[in-house]
Design a protein around this motif. Structure first.
Motif, PDB file in Angstrom:
ATOM      1  N   MET A 126      -4.642 -12.852  -0.384  1.00 18.68           N
ATOM      2  CA  MET A 126      -3.321 -13.496  -0.373  1.00 18.68           C
ATOM      3  C   MET A 126      -2.355 -12.682   0.490  1.00 18.68           C
ATOM      4  O   MET A 126      -2.260 -11.466   0.351  1.00 18.68           O
ATOM      5  N   ASN A 127      -1.652 -13.401   1.407  1.00 18.99           N
ATOM      6  CA  ASN A 127      -0.666 -12.667   2.212  1.00 18.99           C
ATOM      7  C   ASN A 127       0.710 -12.725   1.535  1.00 18.99           C
ATOM      8  O   ASN A 127       0.915 -13.451   0.553  1.00 18.99           O
ATOM      9  N   CYS A 128       1.658 -11.971   2.102  1.00 15.58           N
ATOM     10  CA  CYS A 128       2.976 -11.841   1.458  1.00 15.58           C
ATOM     11  C   CYS A 128       3.745 -13.161   1.459  1.00 15.58           C
ATOM     12  O   CYS A 128       4.483 -13.454   0.519  1.00 15.58           O
TER      13      CYS A 128
ATOM     14  N   LEU B 154       4.851 -18.295  -4.208  1.00 13.76           N
ATOM     15  CA  LEU B 154       4.394 -18.375  -5.603  1.00 13.76           C
ATOM     16  C   LEU B 154       5.402 -17.756  -6.569  1.00 13.76           C
ATOM     17  O   LEU B 154       5.570 -18.227  -7.697  1.00 13.76           O
ATOM     18  N   LEU B 155       6.096 -16.722  -6.120  1.00 13.19           N
ATOM     19  CA  LEU B 155       7.113 -16.107  -6.988  1.00 13.19           C
ATOM     20  C   LEU B 155       8.185 -17.122  -7.387  1.00 13.19           C
ATOM     21  O   LEU B 155       8.686 -17.122  -8.515  1.00 13.19           O
ATOM     22  N   HIS B 156       8.514 -18.018  -6.455  1.00 18.12           N
ATOM     23  CA  HIS B 156       9.474 -19.082  -6.776  1.00 18.12           C
ATOM     24  C   HIS B 156       8.886 -20.079  -7.762  1.00 18.12           C
ATOM     25  O   HIS B 156       9.580 -20.569  -8.650  1.00 18.12           O
ATOM     26  N   HIS B 157       7.579 -20.357  -7.561  1.00 21.41           N
ATOM     27  CA  HIS B 157       6.931 -21.307  -8.483  1.00 21.41           C
ATOM     28  C   HIS B 157       6.908 -20.754  -9.903  1.00 21.41           C
ATOM     29  O   HIS B 157       7.033 -21.508 -10.866  1.00 21.41           O
ATOM     30  N   VAL B 158       6.742 -19.457 -10.019  1.00 23.20           N
ATOM     31  CA  VAL B 158       6.740 -18.827 -11.349  1.00 23.20           C
ATOM     32  C   VAL B 158       8.063 -19.106 -12.053  1.00 23.20           C
ATOM     33  O   VAL B 158       8.103 -19.427 -13.238  1.00 23.20           O
ATOM     34  N   LEU B 159       9.165 -19.026 -11.296  1.00 18.34           N
ATOM     35  CA  LEU B 159      10.490 -19.233 -11.889  1.00 18.34           C
ATOM     36  C   LEU B 159      10.635 -20.633 -12.486  1.00 18.34           C
ATOM     37  O   LEU B 159      11.422 -20.852 -13.392  1.00 18.34           O
ATOM     38  N   ASP B 160       9.890 -21.577 -11.928  1.00 16.13           N
ATOM     39  CA  ASP B 160      10.016 -22.951 -12.405  1.00 16.13           C
ATOM     40  C   ASP B 160       8.814 -23.378 -13.240  1.00 16.13           C
ATOM     41  O   ASP B 160       8.619 -24.576 -13.448  1.00 16.13           O
ATOM     42  N   ASP B 161       8.036 -22.404 -13.702  1.00 22.89           N
ATOM     43  CA  ASP B 161       6.831 -22.702 -14.502  1.00 22.89           C
ATOM     44  C   ASP B 161       5.925 -23.698 -13.801  1.00 22.89           C
ATOM     45  O   ASP B 161       5.393 -24.613 -14.420  1.00 22.89           O
ATOM     46  N   GLU B 162       5.782 -23.550 -12.510  1.00 22.62           N
ATOM     47  CA  GLU B 162       4.976 -24.511 -11.750  1.00 22.62           C
ATOM     48  C   GLU B 162       3.830 -23.782 -11.078  1.00 22.62           C
ATOM     49  O   GLU B 162       3.634 -23.865  -9.877  1.00 22.62           O
TER      50      GLU B 162
ATOM     51  N   GLN C 103      -4.072 -14.333  -9.028  1.00 25.77           N
ATOM     52  CA  GLN C 103      -4.099 -13.857  -7.632  1.00 25.77           C
ATOM     53  C   GLN C 103      -2.781 -13.173  -7.281  1.00 25.77           C
ATOM     54  O   GLN C 103      -2.763 -12.118  -6.655  1.00 25.77           O
ATOM     55  N   LEU C 104      -1.676 -13.802  -7.721  1.00 29.22           N
ATOM     56  CA  LEU C 104      -0.345 -13.249  -7.436  1.00 29.22           C
ATOM     57  C   LEU C 104      -0.206 -11.861  -8.073  1.00 29.22           C
ATOM     58  O   LEU C 104       0.269 -10.913  -7.432  1.00 29.22           O
ATOM     59  N   GLU C 105      -0.655 -11.772  -9.327  1.00 26.47           N
ATOM     60  CA  GLU C 105      -0.527 -10.490 -10.030  1.00 26.47           C
ATOM     61  C   GLU C 105      -1.277  -9.381  -9.309  1.00 26.47           C
ATOM     62  O   GLU C 105      -0.776  -8.255  -9.173  1.00 26.47           O
ATOM     63  N   SER C 106      -2.484  -9.689  -8.837  1.00 25.25           N
ATOM     64  CA  SER C 106      -3.243  -8.634  -8.162  1.00 25.25           C
ATOM     65  C   SER C 106      -2.589  -8.258  -6.828  1.00 25.25           C
ATOM     66  O   SER C 106      -2.577  -7.104  -6.427  1.00 25.25           O
ATOM     67  N   HIS C 107      -1.972  -9.277  -6.167  1.00 29.99           N
ATOM     68  CA  HIS C 107      -1.259  -8.974  -4.920  1.00 29.99           C
ATOM     69  C   HIS C 107      -0.053  -8.061  -5.198  1.00 29.99           C
ATOM     70  O   HIS C 107       0.197  -7.094  -4.476  1.00 29.99           O
ATOM     71  N   LEU C 108       0.661  -8.363  -6.263  1.00 19.13           N
ATOM     72  CA  LEU C 108       1.862  -7.576  -6.576  1.00 19.13           C
ATOM     73  C   LEU C 108       1.525  -6.117  -6.873  1.00 19.13           C
ATOM     74  O   LEU C 108       2.290  -5.203  -6.518  1.00 19.13           O
ATOM     75  N   GLN C 109       0.373  -5.924  -7.527  1.00 21.28           N
ATOM     76  CA  GLN C 109      -0.047  -4.545  -7.834  1.00 21.28           C
ATOM     77  C   GLN C 109      -0.224  -3.735  -6.559  1.00 21.28           C
ATOM     78  O   GLN C 109       0.064  -2.547  -6.516  1.00 21.28           O
TER      79      GLN C 109
ATOM     80  N   VAL D 262      10.732  -8.012  -4.031  1.00 20.77           N
ATOM     81  CA  VAL D 262      11.197  -9.404  -4.013  1.00 20.77           C
ATOM     82  C   VAL D 262      11.217  -9.946  -5.435  1.00 20.77           C
ATOM     83  O   VAL D 262      12.184 -10.583  -5.868  1.00 20.77           O
ATOM     84  N   GLU D 263      10.155  -9.651  -6.188  1.00 24.79           N
ATOM     85  CA  GLU D 263      10.081 -10.132  -7.572  1.00 24.79           C
ATOM     86  C   GLU D 263      11.273  -9.628  -8.386  1.00 24.79           C
ATOM     87  O   GLU D 263      11.943 -10.399  -9.085  1.00 24.79           O
ATOM     88  N   SER D 264      11.561  -8.340  -8.267  1.00 22.55           N
ATOM     89  CA  SER D 264      12.647  -7.815  -9.104  1.00 22.55           C
ATOM     90  C   SER D 264      14.005  -8.339  -8.639  1.00 22.55           C
ATOM     91  O   SER D 264      14.898  -8.589  -9.461  1.00 22.55           O
ATOM     92  N   SER D 265      14.165  -8.560  -7.326  1.00 24.15           N
ATOM     93  CA  SER D 265      15.466  -9.093  -6.892  1.00 24.15           C
ATOM     94  C   SER D 265      15.624 -10.553  -7.330  1.00 24.15           C
ATOM     95  O   SER D 265      16.728 -10.992  -7.644  1.00 24.15           O
ATOM     96  N   LEU D 266      14.502 -11.284  -7.369  1.00 25.36           N
ATOM     97  CA  LEU D 266      14.576 -12.661  -7.878  1.00 25.36           C
ATOM     98  C   LEU D 266      14.945 -12.675  -9.364  1.00 25.36           C
ATOM     99  O   LEU D 266      15.710 -13.528  -9.816  1.00 25.36           O
ATOM    100  N   ASP D 267      14.375 -11.713 -10.097  1.00 21.42           N
ATOM    101  CA  ASP D 267      14.704 -11.629 -11.520  1.00 21.42           C
ATOM    102  C   ASP D 267      16.185 -11.340 -11.719  1.00 21.42           C
ATOM    103  O   ASP D 267      16.847 -11.954 -12.560  1.00 21.42           O
ATOM    104  N   ARG D 268      16.672 -10.372 -10.925  1.00 17.75           N
ATOM    105  CA  ARG D 268      18.102 -10.055 -11.009  1.00 17.75           C
ATOM    106  C   ARG D 268      18.947 -11.281 -10.682  1.00 17.75           C
ATOM    107  O   ARG D 268      19.960 -11.550 -11.336  1.00 17.75           O
TER     108      ARG D 268
END
Lengths: 194, 204
Positions: free
Chosen positions: B1-3, B9-17, B25-31, B39-45
């Motif tokens: 998975m590329n960035c 996908l990080l946006h899709h997570v926000l909408d439960d989609e 796959q996303l989780e392993s990429h984030l690790q 990006v994930e933490s700024s989206l959370d903020r």
């Protein structure tokens, strides 16, 4: 679907004013907050919030039981807000850039003294409010309805009368734009502190 | 998975989609990718702060103020259901009262005339006194019309007779009609109309 809303609407349709008052009480703050972020000042927000509920009341007989109440409510509020924004600025370009040169008027929240962290959080919220206010209205409504008012893609699509795919695109673009603004702000703030 | 995929996908997570495999796959990429973690933490903020924007309260007394401005909504159904009793009572009254009125009118002698106040009634006799002039038309039912004065209008008798006195005169048309149901009804309706006129104009 919210069964409590349905029950209250059923009673309200039969002329029970107390049931209607309960609905106003339940959604009054949310609708006011939404309209405040949409139109940018408290006076207009109050007028439009009242008008929203008065329209709901005068259209009670058109409401079909079983139809979800919340999207209907937000649709009326959104239409009123868009009408007002059109009056202020007759031409709203549909393909306007995300951040127009001329920001909308917005009253900044008053900030009392408090712990540093709380202060930072309040400052961040005020900054973000400013940036949200600068978004074009069709992006602003989508981002507000999704975050803070807990409406689904499908419901937002119904409220704004556009396809779900358009909602997804606008959400993605608006969130990315706002996220970058936040990062910008944070680095400015950190640079100042150093 | 590329960035680029990961950020979408990080946006899709926000909408439960997001589907479960995509999420893994996303989780392993984030690790592995610290910039996507940022990006994930700024989206959370961002989403936390956006939710705070909805924490604005309407001015105090908002609900009461809205309730004060409500206009009473009257729909067809509610109006008629409220008025149903009154309408039914009025209709029933009319249905019962009309035959009673017609019957009571027809069971006694009647005289209908424009100049009714000039004519004196004594039992079943209606007398036009000497020196009086009745200009309008006269209908008489079941009685005797005694003319001592003058009647200029036409006279219609239903089951009635006329006596003209020595000085009395009648210059109009005279019609005698049998007491057919139709003629009786005409008399009753004429009498009813007189009563209604009296009610409306307020004089007796």
């Amino acid at each position: 679907m919210d069964l409590v809303d349905q029950k209250l609407m059923q009673k309200a349709k039969r002329g029970d004013q107390a049931a209607f008052a309960e609905l106003v009480d339940k959604y009054g703050d949310k609708i006011y907050a939404y309209l405040y972020r949409m139109v940018g000042n408290r006076e207009d927000a109050l007028d439009l919030a009242q008008e929203t509920f008065l329209r709901i009341y005068s259209n009670l007989q058109n409401f079909k039981l079983g139809q979800p109440f919340k999207p209907w409510l937000y649709r009326i509020a959104t239409n009123l807000a868009i009408d007002l924004l059109r009056k202020r600025q007759p031409v709203i370009a549909l393909d306007a850039p995300l951040f127009a040169d001329e920001p909308l008027r917005l009253e900044l929240a008053e900030q009392g003294p408090g712990p540093a962290e709380q202060h930072e959080q309040a400052e961040l919220a005020a900054y973000l409010a400013q940036k949200v206010a600068e978004l074009p209205a069709n992006y602003r409504s989508v981002i507000l309805l999704r975050h803070g008012h807990d409406l689904s893609y499908q419901e937002i699509a119904e409220i704004l009368q556009v396809p779900v795919s358009t909602i997804k695109t606008r959400l993605f673009r608006a969130r990315e734009a706002l996220r970058l603004k936040l990062i910008e702000e944070r680095s400015l703030w950190e640079a100042e502190c150093k | 998975m590329n960035c680029q995929d990961a950020r979408r996908l990080l946006h899709h997570v926000l909408d439960d989609e997001i589907t479960l495999p995509s999420k893994r796959q996303l989780e392993s990429h984030l690790q592995a990718c610290s910039s996507c973690r940022n990006v994930e933490s700024s989206l959370d903020r961002l989403t936390t702060a956006l939710e705070q924007l909805a924490d604005v309260s309407a001015p105090q007394g908002f609900t009461a103020h809205v309730m004060q401005q409500l206009q009473p909504v009257r729909t067809y159904t509610s109006f008629f259901s409220r008025m149903r009793g009154v309408c039914a009572a009025a209709l029933l009254f009319l249905l019962l009262a009309t035959p009673v009125f017609v019957w009571s009118t027809l069971s006694s002698p009647q005289l209908v005339a424009d100049d009714r106040q000039v004519i004196v009634q004594e039992g079943n006799r209606f007398i036009v006194p000497y020196g009086e002039v009745v200009k309008g038309d006269v209908i008489i039912y079941k009685g005797i019309l005694e003319i001592q004065g003058e009647v200029q209008g036409s006279i219609k008798t239903v089951d009635a007779s006329i006596e003209v006195g020595p000085n009395g005169s009648h210059s109009g048309v005279l019609r005698r009609v049998d007491a057919s149901p139709k003629a009786k009804l005409a008399v009753a309706l004429a009498e009813l109309w007189e009563k209604v006129k009296c009610l409306l104009t307020g004089n007796d």
